[in-house]
Every structure is written in C-alpha cells, then in structure tokens.
Scaffold this motif. Sequence first.
Motif, PDB file in Angstrom:
ATOM      1  N   PRO A 167      36.391  43.487  28.975  1.00 52.29           N
ATOM      2  CA  PRO A 167      37.076  43.135  30.223  1.00 52.29           C
ATOM      3  C   PRO A 167      36.339  43.695  31.432  1.00 52.29           C
ATOM      4  CG  PRO A 167      38.653  43.893  28.583  1.00 52.29           C
ATOM      5  CD  PRO A 167      37.290  44.180  28.020  1.00 52.29           C
ATOM      6  N   GLY A 168      36.207  42.865  32.446  1.00 56.75           N
ATOM      7  CA  GLY A 168      35.482  43.256  33.651  1.00 56.75           C
ATOM      8  C   GLY A 168      34.024  42.883  33.578  1.00 56.75           C
ATOM      9  N   ASP A 171      33.872  38.855  32.271  1.00 61.46           N
ATOM     10  CA  ASP A 171      34.763  37.865  32.879  1.00 61.46           C
ATOM     11  C   ASP A 171      34.013  36.659  33.437  1.00 61.46           C
ATOM     12  OD1 ASP A 171      36.312  40.107  32.408  1.00 61.46           O
ATOM     13  OD2 ASP A 171      37.479  39.915  34.244  1.00 61.46           O
ATOM     14  N   GLU A 172      33.041  36.908  34.298  1.00 61.55           N
ATOM     15  CA  GLU A 172      32.370  35.818  34.997  1.00 61.55           C
ATOM     16  C   GLU A 172      31.607  34.911  34.038  1.00 61.55           C
ATOM     17  OE1 GLU A 172      29.104  35.203  38.614  1.00 61.55           O
ATOM     18  OE2 GLU A 172      30.062  37.149  38.309  1.00 61.55           O
ATOM     19  N   PRO A 193      39.348  32.989  37.888  1.00 62.68           N
ATOM     20  CA  PRO A 193      39.409  34.426  37.582  1.00 62.68           C
ATOM     21  C   PRO A 193      40.836  34.950  37.519  1.00 62.68           C
ATOM     22  CG  PRO A 193      37.636  33.997  39.130  1.00 62.68           C
ATOM     23  CD  PRO A 193      38.376  32.696  38.974  1.00 62.68           C
ATOM     24  N   ALA A 194      41.719  34.426  38.367  1.00 60.49           N
ATOM     25  CA  ALA A 194      43.116  34.872  38.343  1.00 60.49           C
ATOM     26  C   ALA A 194      43.803  34.451  37.051  1.00 60.49           C
ATOM     27  CB  ALA A 194      43.870  34.308  39.546  1.00 60.49           C
ATOM     28  N   LEU A 196      42.405  34.105  34.135  1.00 61.75           N
ATOM     29  CA  LEU A 196      41.936  35.013  33.091  1.00 61.75           C
ATOM     30  C   LEU A 196      42.580  36.386  33.245  1.00 61.75           C
ATOM     31  CD1 LEU A 196      40.083  35.821  30.747  1.00 61.75           C
ATOM     32  CD2 LEU A 196      38.273  36.236  32.439  1.00 61.75           C
ATOM     33  N   ARG A 197      42.586  36.903  34.457  1.00 65.53           N
ATOM     34  CA  ARG A 197      43.079  38.259  34.676  1.00 65.53           C
ATOM     35  C   ARG A 197      44.539  38.416  34.284  1.00 65.53           C
ATOM     36  NH1 ARG A 197      41.640  42.741  33.817  1.00 65.53           N
ATOM     37  NH2 ARG A 197      39.602  41.907  34.459  1.00 65.53           N
ATOM     38  N   VAL A 198      45.370  37.425  34.596  1.00 63.52           N
ATOM     39  CA  VAL A 198      46.794  37.566  34.280  1.00 63.52           C
ATOM     40  C   VAL A 198      47.003  37.639  32.777  1.00 63.52           C
ATOM     41  CG1 VAL A 198      47.369  35.080  34.183  1.00 63.52           C
ATOM     42  CG2 VAL A 198      49.095  36.738  34.916  1.00 63.52           C
ATOM     43  N   LEU A 200      44.618  38.868  30.612  1.00 63.37           N
ATOM     44  CA  LEU A 200      44.078  40.154  30.184  1.00 63.37           C
ATOM     45  C   LEU A 200      45.076  41.283  30.432  1.00 63.37           C
ATOM     46  CD1 LEU A 200      40.350  39.988  31.425  1.00 63.37           C
ATOM     47  CD2 LEU A 200      41.316  39.272  29.222  1.00 63.37           C
ATOM     48  N   ASP A 201      45.987  41.073  31.377  1.00 67.70           N
ATOM     49  CA  ASP A 201      46.991  42.085  31.691  1.00 67.70           C
ATOM     50  C   ASP A 201      48.258  41.951  30.849  1.00 67.70           C
ATOM     51  OD1 ASP A 201      45.351  43.197  33.619  1.00 67.70           O
ATOM     52  OD2 ASP A 201      46.246  42.090  35.285  1.00 67.70           O
TER      53      ASP A 201
END
Length: 308
Positions: A167-168, A171-172, A193-194, A196-198, A200-201
């Motif tokens: 993670p981090g 991502d890209e 990206p949003a 994916l991030r939601v 990952l959280d």
Amino acid sequence: MSNPEASSGRVTRAERLSPTEIADVTTLARAAGDTDGADPFDEHVLLRLRDPDAPAVHLTARADDGTLAGYAHLDTTDAATGVGVELVVHPAHRRRGTGRALARGVLAAADGPLRVWAHGDHPSAAALAVDLGLRRARVLWQLRRPLTAPIPEHPLPDGVTLRAFWPGADDEEWLALNARAFAEHPEQGRWSPADLRVRLDEPWFDPEGFLLAVDGATGRLLGFHWTKVHERPGSARIGEVYVLGVDPSAHRGGLGRALTAAGLAYLRDRRDLDRVMLYVDESNTAAVALYERLGFARWSAHVNYQSA
C-alpha cells in the motif's frame, strides 16, 4: 433491486442520511440478504452509504409505525452512463405496494436514463422492471467452488514471481495496470485513487491476500489476484476472487490460471476457508470458461436493467 413487492408507506427523499438512518438501511439490507440468499446492494453502494460526501439521492419508505420498510439508492455521479439504482424492501413488509411506490419515486428523482441492479434475479424484480419499461441489459453471475476440492496446479510463467501488494508504493502502478486489464469493463477499469484508497482502508483488507505477478527482470507488474474474505455474524466465512487481472501484453501465457490457483491456495491454506466465490459477466465467455475449468459452478445471477 430485491423482491420489490412491499408494504405501503410514505416515501421521502434526502440528499444524505443520518447515522441512525444508515444503520436502519444496513439492518434492512442484511435482513433482505438473509431471506433472499443474495445481498441487495453491491459493494459500491455500501461504501457510498458510509461516505457523507458521496453525491446520491436516498429514497426511504416507512410504515405507519416509522419502521423502515424499503430503501432506494440513486447514484448520480455519472450522468453520461445514467443513474445507478439499487432498491430493496424488508422481507416483513413485502407485497403491499411500497416497492412500486419507491420505483415511482426513482422515476421522479432520476434525471437521465436508469441502470438498475436486481441482485438474485428475483421474479418480482423482473416483473417490476417490465412495468417500468426497463430492458434486461447485462447479467453478472456469482460462481462458487469448494476449497476442499483439489486446486489445479498452474505454475507461473518463466521469469514471473509473486509478491504481496505494498500500500502506498504500488497504488499508482496498480491503477494503471487495472485500467489496462479492464479497459472495456464498465466499472472496474475506471477506478480512481480514491476508489482504491477507500477499499485499502476497509477492515477486510489484507495486503498479503493481494497477490501481484511481477516481471523478475524489470519489476513491472504483469497481473494480480486480489482476494477478499467475507465475515458476518451468523454466516459462514467465504473467500472471494475479488479482482483478477492480467496486462494485455501478458495474455495467453497461462498467467491468469496461475494467479487464480495461487489466490485459491492462499484462501485455503492461509485463511483456513473451505469455499470461495467470484463474480463474472455472462458475456465474458473466456473468463467463464477459465473459472469452470477451475471447478467453479453457477450459484446465482444478478441482472442489470436499463432504460429502453
């Protein structure tokens, strides 16, 4: 859209829901899923429900005593492809007209063509779709297989290795690979990206279960198998082939089969699961054939209806 013949009651519209209302909708959805054998909302709707800033229209139908009898979610973020709709009625309040009342509310609130999901392909949902002038446009199958059955061995192509997602750091590059792998897919290939991030959280996320296939010489990502484990009180745990993708440049080398087998082994050996599911478009005949060769069989169907 889940068995929408429902109890009568008033229908109200809101641009956002209170925490109490969100809890009511979640409880309603769980009751409908337990009764119907298919959850009435997809993951996208559940994530947006918990995001107070996500633009959406919420329609709620309540019985005379204030009990939440039905709910419809309208996703208004992509006017070009139409308004996404998911609708559900509580099992204890069905066959009294609220499904149709919610549907009328959807027609009044929607500014553009409709894309309505019927999870489980219930006959009442199909009948309501006909009454609303919607056509059956897309079918998504849920396939399942036992993990107690042997998992076919498919070695990775020469020069390819597996590792966990970072993670981090990944991502890209992963988003770019996902876009290439799902260039023709109406939802998956457009993740931001949003998006994916939601995920990952989310509490279920485990980087060890997000397998990346890497070119050993260059370090370039060639494919991935993102697994997921569903755990809900009162229900048996089940794994999921959450997203499986291969770069178009790496097709026809057996990487998809190898990634699938590796993910299934992870769910069996590392997560101690005895069954697994996945979703695949009926029209994706190559993927359907791959999964059937790996022992998957059809479990249920989810139908997308669209404005004629």
